[in-house]
Design an enzyme around this catalytic site. Sequence first.
Site, PDB file in Angstrom:
ATOM      1  N   GLU A 245     -12.243   6.270   9.113  1.00 13.15           N
ATOM      2  CA  GLU A 245     -11.025   6.789   9.753  1.00 13.15           C
ATOM      3  C   GLU A 245     -10.165   7.286   8.386  1.00 13.15           C
ATOM      4  OE1 GLU A 245     -10.192   3.278  11.942  1.00 13.15           O
ATOM      5  OE2 GLU A 245      -7.986   3.495  11.345  1.00 13.15           O
TER       6      GLU A 245
ATOM      7  N   CYS B  55      -4.788  -0.619  10.149  1.00  9.83           N
ATOM      8  CA  CYS B  55      -6.193  -0.314   9.235  1.00  9.83           C
ATOM      9  C   CYS B  55      -7.268  -0.712  10.134  1.00  9.83           C
ATOM     10  CB  CYS B  55      -6.105  -1.185   8.181  1.00  9.83           C
ATOM     11  SG  CYS B  55      -4.925  -0.978   7.011  1.00  9.83           S
TER      12      CYS B  55
HETATM   13  N1  SAH Z   1      -8.670  -3.473   0.743  1.00  8.16           N
HETATM   14  C1  SAH Z   1      -7.437  -2.698  -0.051  1.00  8.16           C
HETATM   15  C2  SAH Z   1      -6.974  -1.496   0.614  1.00  8.16           C
HETATM   16  C3  SAH Z   1      -7.081  -1.312   2.236  1.00  8.16           C
HETATM   17  S1  SAH Z   1      -5.935  -2.241   3.205  1.00  8.16           S
HETATM   18  C4  SAH Z   1      -6.452  -3.845   0.178  1.00  8.16           C
HETATM   19  O1  SAH Z   1      -6.478  -5.066   0.572  1.00  8.16           O
HETATM   20  O2  SAH Z   1      -5.206  -3.456  -0.320  1.00  8.16           O
HETATM   21  C5  SAH Z   1      -4.398  -1.283   2.917  1.00  8.16           C
HETATM   22  C6  SAH Z   1      -3.283  -2.506   3.067  1.00  8.16           C
HETATM   23  O3  SAH Z   1      -3.075  -2.592   4.626  1.00  8.16           O
HETATM   24  C7  SAH Z   1      -3.342  -3.757   2.579  1.00  8.16           C
HETATM   25  O4  SAH Z   1      -2.242  -3.952   2.027  1.00  8.16           O
HETATM   26  C8  SAH Z   1      -3.655  -4.587   3.609  1.00  8.16           C
HETATM   27  O5  SAH Z   1      -3.480  -5.745   3.356  1.00  8.16           O
HETATM   28  C9  SAH Z   1      -2.849  -3.945   4.597  1.00  8.16           C
HETATM   29  N2  SAH Z   1      -3.102  -4.299   6.133  1.00  8.16           N
HETATM   30  C10 SAH Z   1      -4.390  -4.638   6.654  1.00  8.16           C
HETATM   31  N3  SAH Z   1      -4.099  -4.854   8.166  1.00  8.16           N
HETATM   32  C11 SAH Z   1      -2.950  -4.732   8.280  1.00  8.16           C
HETATM   33  C12 SAH Z   1      -2.148  -5.112   9.440  1.00  8.16           C
HETATM   34  N4  SAH Z   1      -2.921  -5.251  10.615  1.00  8.16           N
HETATM   35  N5  SAH Z   1      -0.713  -4.970   9.537  1.00  8.16           N
HETATM   36  C13 SAH Z   1      -0.086  -4.531   8.301  1.00  8.16           C
HETATM   37  N6  SAH Z   1      -0.753  -4.380   7.157  1.00  8.16           N
HETATM   38  C14 SAH Z   1      -2.213  -4.539   7.216  1.00  8.16           C
END
Ligand code: SAH
Length: 350
Positions: free
Chosen positions: A92, A333
């Site tokens: 996505e 995400c």
């Molecule tokens: N793996 C990388 C990039 C992908 S996630 C990382 O961890 O940074 C991108 C961002 O979205 C990250 O900061 C992650 O922690 C955050 N994220 C993931 N799930 C989320 C959620 N349910 N609510 C808010 N932020 C979230």
Amino acid sequence: MKKDICAYTYEQLQAEIQAMGERGFRAKQIYEWLHVRLAEDFSEMTNLSRELKYRLSEQYEILPVVMLEKQESRLDGTCKFLFRLHDGNVVESVWMRYHYGNSVCISSQVGCRMGCRFCASGIGGLARGLSPSEMLGQVYRLQRIMGERVSNVVVMGTGEPLDNYDSLLTFLRILTGEKGLHISQRNVTVSTCGIVPKMYELAKEHLQITLALSLHGATQEKRKQLMPVANAYELEEVLTACDAYFRETGRRITFEYSLIRGVNDTEEDLRELIRILGSRNCHLNLIPVNSVKEYGLKQPDRKNAQNFKNKLEKYGINVTLRRELGADIDGACGQLRRSYVRTRTEEAEL
Ligand code: SAH
């Protein structure tokens, strides 16, 4: 097997085309078709002879990234896309409009093996990393579908980009290279959960991209509760690697902190955050957690989140509370892909 032509840097493509016995300017034309005009098929390359197009299509392929689904937010025009890759996997991507231009958020892997406790992307584990052309393909398809120029790219979709390091680097070089879309490195952000050795490697590349570090907990203990990767790399090591990135590149780190009610939004969390970030030249992005059905985590209410932000500001921390975009679509995400994969699995089980 045919070779993936979009994964070559300009110099590599030149070598390939020369090896076919073609003149140098052909590589320039082909590269422009692929990375500026965003051709999806060799037949579109009208300034090449029919014979050359045929020879190219015999040896190379432009791997398809096909749109399966588009969800558009009625609130702010944010669009979320589901794309199918050549092997049937799906990823996505998100299109967001800001006052400064159009920003796209792309995936770097199919699934993820980091297992953060609040993130939907990790639920089914990792299938595989994306190739450079599959990362480019998301940007290119979005630009073509929307008919508007992409100005910013954030690698914050599904996957851990530094867990797919070599592909990520090739992707960044082609995306920001002057012969391609030439997106300014300063308009590109790569987000990591904190794979320390790769952060040092990336710093040594001296790119002008922004590195975002997913912090989410301000102590080692808190971080470990939320992010299994903290078992491999202590918070102190991660912060030292962030400092090294800033020193090497002159680019300030963006720390990301998902606010989860009762989990990391207390007065104590605030104190710890001030302790670790108060003296660092950085930016802090607070993101009210997006609820994921499987986890049942809650956002703090807006007033508390605003309060949290105000207190950090008082201590001189450069902080923003992220405005929620696409709140009426599967914004978090991995949720769109997750719902697609889940539906498919349920259908298969029937
Ligand atoms: N793996 C990388 C990039 C992908 S996630 C990382 O961890 O940074 C991108 C961002 O979205 C990250 O900061 C992650 O922690 C955050 N994220 C993931 N799930 C989320 C959620 N349910 N609510 C808010 N932020 C979230």
